[in-house]
Structure formats: C-alpha cells, structure tokens
Write a protein that holds these residues in place. Sequence first.
Motif, PDB file in Angstrom:
ATOM      1  N   ILE D  31      17.216  42.949  97.747  1.00 39.68           N
ATOM      2  CA  ILE D  31      17.006  43.605  96.452  1.00 39.68           C
ATOM      3  C   ILE D  31      16.725  45.092  96.643  1.00 39.68           C
ATOM      4  N   GLU D  32      15.836  45.418  97.556  1.00 38.83           N
ATOM      5  CA  GLU D  32      15.502  46.829  97.795  1.00 38.83           C
ATOM      6  C   GLU D  32      16.696  47.573  98.394  1.00 38.83           C
ATOM      7  N   SER D  35      19.033  48.494  95.767  1.00 40.58           N
ATOM      8  CA  SER D  35      18.495  49.642  95.049  1.00 40.58           C
ATOM      9  C   SER D  35      18.845  50.934  95.796  1.00 40.58           C
ATOM     10  N   ILE D  57      12.796  60.797  97.097  1.00 40.61           N
ATOM     11  CA  ILE D  57      11.419  60.276  97.073  1.00 40.61           C
ATOM     12  C   ILE D  57      11.443  58.758  96.892  1.00 40.61           C
ATOM     13  N   ILE D  58      12.229  58.310  95.917  1.00 43.92           N
ATOM     14  CA  ILE D  58      12.282  56.881  95.593  1.00 43.92           C
ATOM     15  C   ILE D  58      13.001  56.092  96.680  1.00 43.92           C
ATOM     16  N   GLU D  60      13.064  56.708  99.787  1.00 41.27           N
ATOM     17  CA  GLU D  60      12.130  56.561 100.914  1.00 41.27           C
ATOM     18  C   GLU D  60      11.236  55.330 100.711  1.00 41.27           C
ATOM     19  N   ARG D  62      11.857  52.637  98.688  1.00 41.24           N
ATOM     20  CA  ARG D  62      12.615  51.375  98.717  1.00 41.24           C
ATOM     21  C   ARG D  62      12.940  50.997 100.154  1.00 41.24           C
ATOM     22  N   GLU D  64      11.290  51.735 102.813  1.00 43.78           N
ATOM     23  CA  GLU D  64      10.081  51.242 103.487  1.00 43.78           C
ATOM     24  C   GLU D  64       9.853  49.775 103.123  1.00 43.78           C
ATOM     25  N   LYS D  67      12.155  47.519 105.147  1.00 42.14           N
ATOM     26  CA  LYS D  67      11.605  47.304 106.485  1.00 42.14           C
ATOM     27  C   LYS D  67      10.461  46.288 106.430  1.00 42.14           C
ATOM     28  N   LYS D 106      17.118  55.651 105.212  1.00 39.41           N
ATOM     29  CA  LYS D 106      16.188  56.736 104.890  1.00 39.41           C
ATOM     30  C   LYS D 106      16.824  58.091 105.201  1.00 39.41           C
TER      31      LYS D 106
END
Lengths: 134, 134, 134, 134, 134, 134
Positions: D31-32, D35, D57-58, D60, D62, D64, D67, D106
């Motif tokens: 899911i992330e 995104s 910013i966002i 980064e 998602r 994370e 991971k 990232k």
Amino acid sequence: MRLSRILKPRFVVSAHCDLPCGVYDPAQARIEAESIKAIDEKYQANTDPEFRTRALIIKEQRAELVKHHLWVLWTDYFKPAHFEKYPNLHTLFNEATKLAGASGAKGSTDAAKADELLQKIDEIAKIFWETKQA
Amino acid sequence: MRLSRILKPRFVVSAHCDLPCGVYDPAQARIEAESIKAIDEKYQANTDPEFRTRALIIKEQRAELVKHHLWVLWTDYFKPAHFEKYPNLHTLFNEATKLAGASGAKGSTDAAKADELLQKIDEIAKIFWETKQA
Amino acid sequence: MRLSRILKPRFVVSAHCDLPCGVYDPAQARIEAESIKAIDEKYQANTDPEFRTRALIIKEQRAELVKHHLWVLWTDYFKPAHFEKYPNLHTLFNEATKLAGASGAKGSTDAAKADELLQKIDEIAKIFWETKQA
Amino acid sequence: MRLSRILKPRFVVSAHCDLPCGVYDPAQARIEAESIKAIDEKYQANTDPEFRTRALIIKEQRAELVKHHLWVLWTDYFKPAHFEKYPNLHTLFNEATKLAGASGAKGSTDAAKADELLQKIDEIAKIFWETKQA
Amino acid sequence: MRLSRILKPRFVVSAHCDLPCGVYDPAQARIEAESIKAIDEKYQANTDPEFRTRALIIKEQRAELVKHHLWVLWTDYFKPAHFEKYPNLHTLFNEATKLAGASGAKGSTDAAKADELLQKIDEIAKIFWETKQA
Amino acid sequence: MRLSRILKPRFVVSAHCDLPCGVYDPAQARIEAESIKAIDEKYQANTDPEFRTRALIIKEQRAELVKHHLWVLWTDYFKPAHFEKYPNLHTLFNEATKLAGASGAKGSTDAAKADELLQKIDEIAKIFWETKQA
C-alpha cells in the motif's frame, strides 16, 4: 485575554487524552493554525530556498496537528446530542480538517488560506464553549 | 477566562515551531499537566486493573508532552537577556521538567504532585507573559 | 480472497498520503481492528499480568491507528457530493471512531466490542467501494 | 480483487503488532509503495516547487513505512523453517528494503524505481501466502 | 573506554540517516539494549504495580528502538559484498531483532534475556567494525 | 576508541529512559550532531534540488533528536548538586540546544555551524563523565 491568563491560569484546562481525562480545548487546534499563518507570512517574506523548504517541512507538521486536534474533538468530545442540536457540526469539522489538508493549509502558503482555517476553528470553538456552559 | 475565549478567540496564539514561527504559549504545557491531574483523579477513583493500566500508559504520554513543551520554551523562546533578568529561570524550568518526569508526574498518581507541576508551570507562565509585555 | 491476493497483488492499492496521492483503502483501518480483536482474544486467554499489560499497551496503539486511518478517509477521501449521497456517512465515521476509542476498543478487552468496530468499518468500506466504482 | 473486497471484507486480515497478535499482511508494505509510485507520477507531472517539496516530504514518510512493514514481516512473521525452505528470502527482504531507501524510492522520483520496489514486494507476498497456506 | 570517551569524544561517530549521511554505529542499538537490561533489573527488584507497569511501557519502547537501529544497519549499512563475506550475517540480524521482540526482550523481564540480546548485538558490532577497518 | 569498542563493547552503556533506568550517555546527542555535519558536507557538495530537499528534511529530524537527547540529560541526569558544582551547566545546555535549532544546525547548512554544536556537546560530555567518576 493575556491578562486573564496571568491572573487566572488555574482555569486554563485544555489537553486531551483518550482515557478519557475529560480535558478538551479548541485552543490546541487554533494554536497550530496560528503557527501555520505565521509560517506562511514568513515564507512569503523570505525567498531563500533553504528557509522556504524548512517552512514547508514544518508547516506540514503543524497542519497535521491541526487535523489531529480537530478529529479528537469531533470523535471524543462531541456526543450524539450535540450533533442533534448543531446539525452543521459534522460539516464544520469536515470542512475545517479539509482546510488543514492538501486543499488548504498544507497545499498553500497563502496566509489568507490559514485565515479561512482559523475562522472555521473559531466557529467550532464557539459551539464547543456553548456546550461546555450548557 | 472561558468567556474571554468565546469573545476573543482571535487572540489565542500559542503554537510553536522551530522555523521559528514566533508563536509560543505556556498553555500548551499547562494543558497537558491539567490532563495529568485529571488522570490521577480518575486513577484514584477507579480500581479496575485495565483502567489503571490505560491511565498509566496515557499519563506517560501526557507527561512527555509537558516536558517537550517546556523544553521548547526554555530553548527556543527565552533569550540570554531573559535569563539575566530572571536568574532563577533556568532552575524553574529544570524543576518543572523534573516534576513532569520519573520523580514527579510520571512516577506518581497523586494529584497533589500534578498540582506542584501546575504551580511551577504557572510561575514560568507569569515570567513568560511579563517578557511578552516588555 | 487470499487466492486473488496471490494472483493479482498488483491491484492491491490502499495507502494514503496528504499530497494527495489519491491512494486510499478502508483495509488499513480494518487491518488494525483485526489486530485489536486478536489481542482481545489473547488477553482473555492469558492471565499473566506482564502479558496483559503488554496487550493493553499494544491495543492502545492499534486502536489509535484505526482512528487515524478512518479520520483520513473521512476528511481526505470523501467529498461533499458523497456526504449528500450518503446522509448517514458522517454518523457512521463518528460512531466508528468512537468505537475505536475509550468507549470502545481502547476501553474494552472484549472481542465482541472489536467485532462491533469491524462491522462499522465494513459498512464504511461498502460505501467506499461503491463510490470508487461510481 | 476490488470485488472480492466488497463481498468478503471479513477476510481481510493484515495488521501487525508485537504481542504478537499473529495478524500480518504484505499489503501494508505494498500500500505504501503504491503511494510512492503515485507520488512519483504526480511529481513528474507538476513542476511547482512547493508541490514538489511537499511530494518529497511525504514520499520520505511513505518509504520509511514500507521499510518498517517489511522489517516487521522479516523479523516477526518469518521463522527459521521459512528461511530454510526459501534460501533467498533474506536477500529478497534486504533488496526490498534497500529499494525503499536512499538507493531506491527515497532517493528517486522515477515511478520505474517504485515499480521495482512493488515487484520485489510481490515476490515476498507470493512466498508469504504460500507459507500461510502450508 | 570511559576514559577514551573523555579524551577523544571527537571520534565518537554513530548516528544514522537515510540520505545517507554515512554515519552508523551498533552502539545505538546496544545503548537501548543496556537500558532494557537495567529496566529488567529494576523491575525484578520492585513489586510496586505502578512502577512495574511503567517499566513495561518503557521497555516496550526501548526494545522497539533496538529493532529499528538493527534494521537500519542491516538494510542501509551492510552491502551485498558484506553478506557474501559473512554468510551468517543475515541470520545474526534476524536472531538479534527477534531477541528484541515478543519472543525476547519485549516478552520477558528477565535480565538474562537482555544479556542474550546484548551478546548478539556484540557479535554484529564485531563484524561491523571489521568491515569499517577493511 | 574504535579498538576499545571492539575489545570492550560490554562497557558501552548510554541509552536513556524515564523509569529511570539510569543509563545515560552524551554520545546519543553527539551521534546525531555528527550526522548533521555529514549531511551539511554532502549538501554543499551536491546541487541536485531533490537531494538538497531530502537533506534538509533529514537534517531537521536529526537536529530535533540532538535537542531531545540534550534536554533529557539536562532534566533527567543532572541533579541540583551538579548545577551547584558547575554554575555554567544550565547555560551550556541552553546554548547547545539553541545551536541545534533554528539559529544553529536546523537553520544552517554550514558544517562549521555543526562543528560549533559538536564542540558544545563535548563540553557537556566532559562534565558528564567527570560527574560519573565522582
């Protein structure tokens, strides 16, 4: 207001927790919204790219806090009886949280947009304090 | 105070960010401390083990927020000139944050301990508003 | 369902962000609610005090995530047109988030309470997918 | 898949906690990652500097989360017997989490890089569901 | 060691970020693991229910940090060449992170379990410093 | 130092928690400050806008951690007796945390500013280890 703060800080009760502790205050959301407005003003007055990037990073966080504090009031403080008495309360909260998001304070660096958010929070605050006095 | 809130919400400015946005208010720390006091009172009045465990979980979080909001004021709002004018300001903040920690609000479920924290925050708030008026 | 997962994982889209990225899915809230139900069942089956305290700590976190994921859907995904078409949508979300809080999953270790939350999330999910197909 | 979601939401179980609650699902990481891909596409289609900074910013955040969700599966769900049966499982997870980091999602705004991450997550998901059926 | 700290603090480099900044150190994970051991010892020495609940709340957080710091080393610092040179490295990290979770430091209040975690972290640290010197 | 690490990792004790667990170490703050310096150096060496934005996002986080770790030492480790013995300790911490904020590491991408922060942390570390040996 500032004076009353100094004289009667004992009556400032506002935090929230989900025990629940019963302590709520729209000021928490307003505080973050004021911060957003100040960030927007500083952003517009400063074209340094590093400053502007930092402003956007921080504004994103403050706006998320505005959403969180409003969601907490909407879910945890207001009860069915309140929503019956104030039929537009659901819409007010939905519009206020949208104004803190991508279509509002997060997606804009215009202080006027932050003002729209502040005004919406004030409408909610007015109802909140009416229900507290009831 | 609640009345002035309703009449002049426009003047409630309090959030913080490290841009800096210049918006600060001791109310943020006080709000969380009020929550801790309310949690202590509910904790003492309810012996249900599940409720008490939840109360301790939430109190730990609110106390951490008290410490954070006070640290932010101490580092980001107050300047060397303030510390010169108020020689006990460093000690006040150190004592207040200790009162929010293991030796204070975190380590106790006694509302009297939360009151000590609230009083210390009020001492800081008094100085804060004096410096804002200066 | 598990089969379709294996065969068509490419169609599992669900995350959220406030860019917006346009990716939403009620499964995120449901997933955390399923976790709460599983925690409740393990809590009831295990009287070890350390295990029970850990269960309450973790349940508090999962329940907060349920509230967050639902709030995001309510504010960021659903638009005024949806609320007009589904007049009870505001109430559904308010009840669902309340069911994840102190009066629901956070304040209870009864799996039946988690089931009420799951059913409410399913009502929201049904409407969500209808709007996605519209 | 979306259909099965509507018809059988009851079977969507995926969250995680470290009680453990026993509820896991690679969908959380996917899911992330979906995104991130959507963010990359919007980033490439929009040259507004404010929008692009917010996207980074966002993304980064998602990434994370991707991971984190993968690390949780690797450590908490998979057991020694699984790693024996699937000798490349360690490498798959190490490559997938690297693909979500600086050398991958990232550090890039190319949707093709997000696709590499999605494919790696699908390889892990395939093994995950095989072990669930075993 | 403490002496070298005082004399050469300039050489203590250890943080991590995913830029990457290139600064890593197993000490971050070890630090949290030492904290867990200290919490276990205090837990066993104190039967006060409030203290014990707080100990479990805090231990849960420190253990999560141990997992996080180890996951970061495994994914972000170690490269394919390292895993070839140290065939048991994947297993070492998987066992170490499991030892920080439900089946280890999170699920136990026995300092001996924390010692197992510390020893595993030391095995990883030995390899880490060998690769740094290579 | 690195050697002593390999030979005596058993003596590396540094984490913190507010139980209190009694484990503290200025290394935690220094580690994050070293990361900030490395980020500044990479920022100056790389003009790619995406890289620079990511660097600022990550630096903001590391700097916040520096402030947090220092605040924890100031409030939780140091006692009134220490502040009496080291009259400049309050000022040292206030200056160090300011150097990690908007007027320091957060607001600058100059490695020289990060060095000022590192030196201030070393002054604190020197006092810290003196008090540990006392």
